[in-house]
Design a protein around this motif. Structure first.
Motif, PDB file in Angstrom:
ATOM      1  N   ARG A   1      47.136  40.291  55.103  1.00 18.77           N
ATOM      2  CA  ARG A   1      45.695  40.137  55.312  1.00 18.77           C
ATOM      3  C   ARG A   1      45.068  39.245  54.270  1.00 18.77           C
ATOM      4  NH1 ARG A   1      44.853  45.413  57.760  1.00 18.77           N
ATOM      5  NH2 ARG A   1      43.816  44.914  59.736  1.00 18.77           N
ATOM      6  N   VAL A   2      45.490  39.441  53.022  1.00 19.27           N
ATOM      7  CA  VAL A   2      44.859  38.686  51.934  1.00 19.27           C
ATOM      8  C   VAL A   2      45.189  37.207  52.059  1.00 19.27           C
ATOM      9  CG1 VAL A   2      46.516  38.595  50.023  1.00 19.27           C
ATOM     10  CG2 VAL A   2      44.152  39.157  49.557  1.00 19.27           C
ATOM     11  N   GLY A   3      46.285  36.913  52.750  1.00 17.00           N
ATOM     12  CA  GLY A   3      46.635  35.519  52.980  1.00 17.00           C
ATOM     13  C   GLY A   3      45.645  34.805  53.872  1.00 17.00           C
TER      14      GLY A   3
ATOM     15  N   LEU B   1      51.428  27.269  49.510  1.00 17.31           N
ATOM     16  CA  LEU B   1      52.662  27.291  48.734  1.00 17.31           C
ATOM     17  C   LEU B   1      53.260  28.689  48.751  1.00 17.31           C
ATOM     18  CD1 LEU B   1      54.681  26.141  46.590  1.00 17.31           C
ATOM     19  CD2 LEU B   1      53.024  26.784  44.862  1.00 17.31           C
TER      20      LEU B   1
ATOM     21  N   ARG C   1      52.543  35.638  54.331  1.00 17.87           N
ATOM     22  CA  ARG C   1      51.251  35.569  53.649  1.00 17.87           C
ATOM     23  C   ARG C   1      50.722  34.143  53.668  1.00 17.87           C
ATOM     24  NH1 ARG C   1      51.138  37.063  47.384  1.00 17.87           N
ATOM     25  NH2 ARG C   1      52.311  35.114  47.323  1.00 17.87           N
TER      26      ARG C   1
ATOM     27  N   PHE D   1      51.972  40.621  46.040  1.00 29.45           N
ATOM     28  CA  PHE D   1      51.127  41.490  45.239  1.00 29.45           C
ATOM     29  C   PHE D   1      51.648  42.926  45.273  1.00 29.45           C
ATOM     30  CE2 PHE D   1      48.333  38.138  44.493  1.00 29.45           C
ATOM     31  CZ  PHE D   1      47.986  37.506  45.675  1.00 29.45           C
ATOM     32  N   PRO D   2      52.108  43.438  44.139  1.00 30.18           N
ATOM     33  CA  PRO D   2      52.701  44.782  44.133  1.00 30.18           C
ATOM     34  C   PRO D   2      51.721  45.903  44.466  1.00 30.18           C
ATOM     35  CG  PRO D   2      52.682  43.844  41.911  1.00 30.18           C
ATOM     36  CD  PRO D   2      52.222  42.771  42.821  1.00 30.18           C
ATOM     37  N   SER D   3      50.419  45.708  44.147  1.00 26.52           N
ATOM     38  CA  SER D   3      49.459  46.790  44.407  1.00 26.52           C
ATOM     39  C   SER D   3      48.944  46.798  45.832  1.00 26.52           C
ATOM     40  CB  SER D   3      48.233  46.665  43.499  1.00 26.52           C
ATOM     41  OG  SER D   3      48.591  46.549  42.186  1.00 26.52           O
ATOM     42  N   LEU D   4      49.413  45.852  46.640  1.00 23.20           N
ATOM     43  CA  LEU D   4      48.960  45.825  48.032  1.00 23.20           C
ATOM     44  C   LEU D   4      50.126  46.170  48.951  1.00 23.20           C
ATOM     45  CD1 LEU D   4      46.744  44.079  46.583  1.00 23.20           C
ATOM     46  CD2 LEU D   4      46.661  42.706  48.631  1.00 23.20           C
TER      47      LEU D   4
ATOM     48  N   GLU E   1      48.502  44.527  53.815  1.00 23.54           N
ATOM     49  CA  GLU E   1      47.408  44.008  52.996  1.00 23.54           C
ATOM     50  C   GLU E   1      47.758  42.655  52.394  1.00 23.54           C
ATOM     51  OE1 GLU E   1      46.946  47.368  50.369  1.00 23.54           O
ATOM     52  OE2 GLU E   1      45.011  47.848  51.263  1.00 23.54           O
TER      53      GLU E   1
ATOM     54  N   ARG F   1      56.329  36.230  44.362  1.00 24.08           N
ATOM     55  CA  ARG F   1      55.022  36.610  43.817  1.00 24.08           C
ATOM     56  C   ARG F   1      54.115  37.277  44.830  1.00 24.08           C
ATOM     57  NH1 ARG F   1      53.785  32.274  39.155  1.00 24.08           N
ATOM     58  NH2 ARG F   1      52.198  33.783  38.637  1.00 24.08           N
TER      59      ARG F   1
ATOM     60  N   THR G   1      42.404  35.222  53.686  1.00 27.77           N
ATOM     61  CA  THR G   1      41.079  35.233  53.045  1.00 27.77           C
ATOM     62  C   THR G   1      40.338  33.918  53.230  1.00 27.77           C
ATOM     63  OG1 THR G   1      42.156  36.500  51.305  1.00 27.77           O
ATOM     64  CG2 THR G   1      39.893  35.881  50.930  1.00 27.77           C
ATOM     65  N   ARG G   2      41.024  32.814  52.940  1.00 31.26           N
ATOM     66  CA  ARG G   2      40.310  31.544  53.035  1.00 31.26           C
ATOM     67  C   ARG G   2      41.071  30.577  53.927  1.00 31.26           C
ATOM     68  NH1 ARG G   2      36.002  29.200  50.572  1.00 31.26           N
ATOM     69  NH2 ARG G   2      37.234  27.864  49.228  1.00 31.26           N
TER      70      ARG G   2
END
Lengths: 245, 288, 341
Positions: free
Chosen positions: A113-115, A95, A159, A103-106, A110, A101, A117-118
């Motif tokens: 990349r975090v997208g 989604l 992401r 991630f402001p701290s990334l 990054e 939304r 993860t799984r």
């Protein structure tokens, strides 16, 4: 190419996503009434409707952020109503939420990349996403907090793609963005469709949505007021269904 | 010159306080939860080290080999089984960790009595470097300070360069969006708690060698940890080190003025910072 | 069916409930006021302890249950109340029974600057901040002589002005003060919550930003509750030490005062007025029976706190109140869409 869908007992192809008589509530407020939607693999379907019609609620229910009070959501023939959101990602549901939304701290890189993860294996890698959305590569090191609306939207889509979803849900893609930005995003969307990804597009901008999709559903106050092939729907039908005239 | 020595001692004490505070600010950063049992968990580690060092006849610093994984597992379990169920409320996590604090303190009292204890790490405890006639730097306080710095560096690397660090930051930013990329919040919180308790283990062992401890020492450790975090500024790990140093210096200088004034001076400096610069010295804008 | 006739039966039913409730309270109050004439001195002292705990619990409930201010530093005001009693009674030669009321006021006044500091923090950090403030008061009291005020240091003080009163006179007066504090705290909570402040608090509890946007002065409301709670705790603290006579800083400023308040409110039911009453009864009984077990008793309390946090958020009254829709102290507001409903 995406994997082929499951087959039912009589050999016919099972639709990728089935929303069967789903009703959802926010506390005491009922947002969806007995909604039925079927989406086949590889299709692009638009869901239009006015503010508050229940479009985002519908996507949230499919993504797993909300649990339906009644009815069932089936993915590839299998009921997923009880699955929490984070478990639906490895199945191939992604989604892109309303409001992006990211991630402001990334950083941009990054966030992408975090997208993954799984996610599942597939054609969408960091490189491929930079090719489809070149503006992201240019700002790869920038913090999420410092992005413009258009950059955020491209990043949010990227992401979601990093997980190589079979079903991509896009909530209010064009909200608050300039026409040129919207055009380039929809251009990227064409590439995504070419990969065989199933796309569900929730939009207030009816024109863009209907142009990009093969079929459309219209929601009015939590109920389906219209559905059909976009090529066959008339302007009067759409306006009528949208505003409940 | 005596004053300068006090400042130096306070500086090094700051390292110990930074150790206390690291776990507290990590957990707050990731899940907005304040662990009221932080101090008691530190003291628990001191006691566990005491028992292990005694039974195994090891140097207490060596017991960290067992204590760090042990506390990490404990942290993960407590978070997964108990604390994860309290995160939907403002009061519940405070209540649960408060209850934990009471249980830990009284269990320790029951088992060890109220006497103070000390961990003995050998000669390094008392050896010091004589810098000038009036100023000396103890080897152990220096070691504590360096360990604190090292821990902060390690944590920074973990947060900034690893996948788990990305997941931690993402979950801390927006836990719903994190779910949408497949991150299981409960597991992330468990890992944050595990890391936090691993730092608590280190803090506990170093505290035990540094000074006396007893089952009721917990609360004041919590207060000092908290003050270090607030003075330094929420969300800034290096700020926590600076905060610890400011607190340490305030306490040692205050104690020099009058023996009973050490803690009080620290508290007053904390209150002053809160009034003048409520965001702390290095606060991250998004967090406040 | 006309509106008039459908109104009548419902109103009568309500009336009956109100009358029954009123009679019940009158009887209970009557019995309590006359206690000094039918209970022993020991029994009276127990009740003093009970009512002062009730007062403390109601205050914590106001703070945490209604204003969202979780404080673990209310012991500040217990100590301030106790030492104010000492200063007014012994040093300023004011009659102890009058000094008790003034002690509450002093606590309320001192709470204002503490709010200036504490309210810079939020949530869990606010909680610890209140604890730090309590520690500061403790240390200032302990080292009072360094600041020119002799408060007895670590050895504490005895409230001679009270000790010198005639024994049964002191006993009666202390009891009635305690009863007043306990009943008064319940009444104060009830009236406050039924007032406009109560409405503001409910709005704040639901959604602070929304409350602010409709004109609720959130800060002023919270400060008001903070000051009221400080008054209540200060008054209760003065009464407690009027009873005990010997004030020691470590005991007067002990965080256990707040711990007891928390346990009582959480066990009984936070955010209700009935909750702390039930909680105090249970806590009192538990304490009489189990405090001999020392550390184990406290471990039990800690476990109950955790259980309440994870599984029983509403406490005992939460469970009962939900099942039977009972309200002894109705403070909720209902929107009625049908007449007489």
């Amino acid at each position: 190419m995406s994997t082929s869908g499951a087959t039912s007992s009589d050999g016919a192809l099972v639709p990728l996503l089935e929303i069967e008589a789903v009703s959802s509530f926010y506390g005491d407020f009922q947002a969806l009434f007995d909604v039925c939607i079927t989406i086949g693999e590889g299709e692009t379907v638009a869901i239009i409707g006015a503010n508050g019609a229940g479009k985002s609620t519908l996507l949230a229910t499919v993504a797993g952020l909300m649990r339906p009070a009644a009815g069932d959501v089936r993915f590839d023939g299998r009921s997923i109503s009880g699955l929490p959101a984070y478990k639906r990602v490895p199945l191939g549901i992604a989604l892109v939420p309303e409001g992006r939304r990211i991630f402001p701290s990334l950083t941009v890189a990054e966030n992408l990349r975090v997208g993954a993860t799984r996610g599942r294996p597939g054609p969408w890698t960091l490189g491929r996403i930079y090719k489809t959305f070149p503006l992201l590569e240019a700002i790869a090191g920038r913090w999420g907090a410092a992005l413009s609306g258009g950059e955020q939207q491209a990043l949010a889509i990227g992401r979601a793609l990093m997980g190589n979803p079979r079903l991509l849900l896009l909530d209010e893609l064009s909200l608050g963005l300039a026409p040129t930005v919207i055009k380039s995003l929809y251009a990227g969307l064409r590439e995504i469709k070419e990969e065989g990804t199933t796309v569900v597009l929730v939009e207030q901008d009816v024109g863009q949505a209907l142009a990009a999709a093969e079929r459309a559903y219209c929601l009015l106050e939590g109920r389906i007021s219209l559905h059909g092939a976009t090529s066959e729907l008339t302007r009067e039908q759409v306006i009528g269904a949208y505003f409940g005239l | 010159m005596v004053w300068l020595n006090q400042v130096v001692q306070g500086l090094l004490l700051g390292g110990l306080y930074a150790l206390f505070a690291t776990g507290l600010s990590l957990v707050f950063g990731v899940m907005r939860m304040v662990n009221l049992a932080q101090g008691d968990l530190i003291v628990l580690s001191s006691f566990l080290a005491f028992v292990l060092a005694g039974d195994l006849d090891w140097n207490p610093l060596l017991t960290l080999v067992i204590l760090i994984p042990l506390m990490a597992i404990l942290g993960f379990a407590a978070q997964a089984l108990l604390l994860n169920h309290t995160l939907d409320s403002d009061l519940a996590p405070l209540l649960a960790t408060f209850g934990l604090s009471v249980i830990i303190q009284n269990s320790l009292l029951e088992h060890f009595s109220g006497d103070t204890r000390r961990l003995h790490a050998g000669a390094i405890e008392t050896e010091s470097i004589r810098v000038t006639g009036q100023i000396s730097i103890g080897w152990f306080p220096l070691m504590t300070f360096l360990v604190a710095v090292g821990l902060l560096v390690a944590l920074q690397l973990l947060i900034r360069r690893t996948q788990i660090g990305r997941s931690l930051r993402a979950t801390s930013d927006d836990r719903r969006a994190a779910q949408l990329v497949g991150i299981d919040n409960r597991k992330v919180y468990g890992i944050a708690a595990a890391i936090s308790l691993a730092t608590v283990a280190i803090a506990g062992v170093f505290l035990g060698v540094y000074s006396n401890f007893s089952p009721t020492s917990g609360p004041s450790r919590l207060l000092f940890a908290f003050e270090a975090v607030i003075i330094g500024g929420l969300g800034s790990p290096w700020g926590t080190l600076v905060g610890g140093v400011v607190l340490g210096v305030a306490q040692t200088v205050g104690a020099q003025v009058s023996v009973g004034w050490g803690d009080l001076t620290g508290h007053l400096v904390f209150l002053a910072v809160l009034l003048i610069r409520p965001r702390g010295l290095f606060a991250r804008p998004e967090l406040v | 069916m006309s509106v008039e006739s459908s109104r009548q039966p419902a109103l009568t039913r309500r009336r009956w409930l109100d009358i029954a409730r009123g009679l019940f309270f009158a009887c209970v109050l009557g019995a309590l006021v006359t206690v000094p004439w039918w209970r022993s001195e020991g029994g009276m002292r127990d009740l003093v302890e009970f009512f002062t705990l009730l007062a403390l619990a109601q205050m914590w409930n106001l703070l945490a249950g209604y204003a969202g201010l979780v404080s673990i530093g209310q012991q500040s005001f217990v100590g301030i109340g106790a030492y104010s009693l000492f200063m007014l009674g012994d040093r300023a030669a004011i009659h102890p029974f009058l000094a008790v009321a003034l002690a509450g006021l002093i606590a309320a006044v001192i709470s204002l600057p503490t709010a200036a500091v504490a309210f810079r923090l939020r949530g869990g950090y606010f909680a610890i901040g209140t604890w730090v403030i309590a520690e500061v008061f403790y240390l200032l009291t302990l080292n009072g002589t360094d600041f020119g005020v002799d408060l007895g240091g670590g050895n504490g003080v005895t409230i001679l002005s009270a000790a010198q009163l005639e024994r049964s006179f002191r006993g009666h007066g202390t009891y009635w003060w305690a009863l007043g504090a306990g009943v008064g705290s319940v009444l104060l909570s009830y009236l406050l919550l039924r007032s406009r402040v109560g409405l503001a608090l409910t709005a704040i509890r639901d959604d602070e930003t929304a409350a602010r946007s409709i004109g609720v002065n959130v800060l002023r409301t919270k400060v008001l509750v903070w000051v009221v709670a400080a008054f209540g705790c200060g008054l209760a603290g003065a009464v407690i030490y009027l009873n005990l006579l010997r004030v020691q800083p470590e005991a007067a400023y002990d965080v256990n005062w707040t711990a007891y308040m928390i346990f009582i409110v959480v066990i009984g039911g936070i955010g209700t007025i009935e909750g702390p009453i039930i909680g105090t009864i249970i806590f009192f009984v538990l304490q009489q029976k189990l405090s001999q077990y020392g550390a184990w008793y406290l471990i039990l309390l800690g476990s109950i706190a955790i259980a309440a946090a994870v599984w029983f958020r509403g406490g005992i009254w939460g469970v009962i109140g939900r099942r039977y829709d009972l309200r002894l102290f109705p403070v909720q507001r209902r929107i009625s869409t049908t007449p007489g409903a």
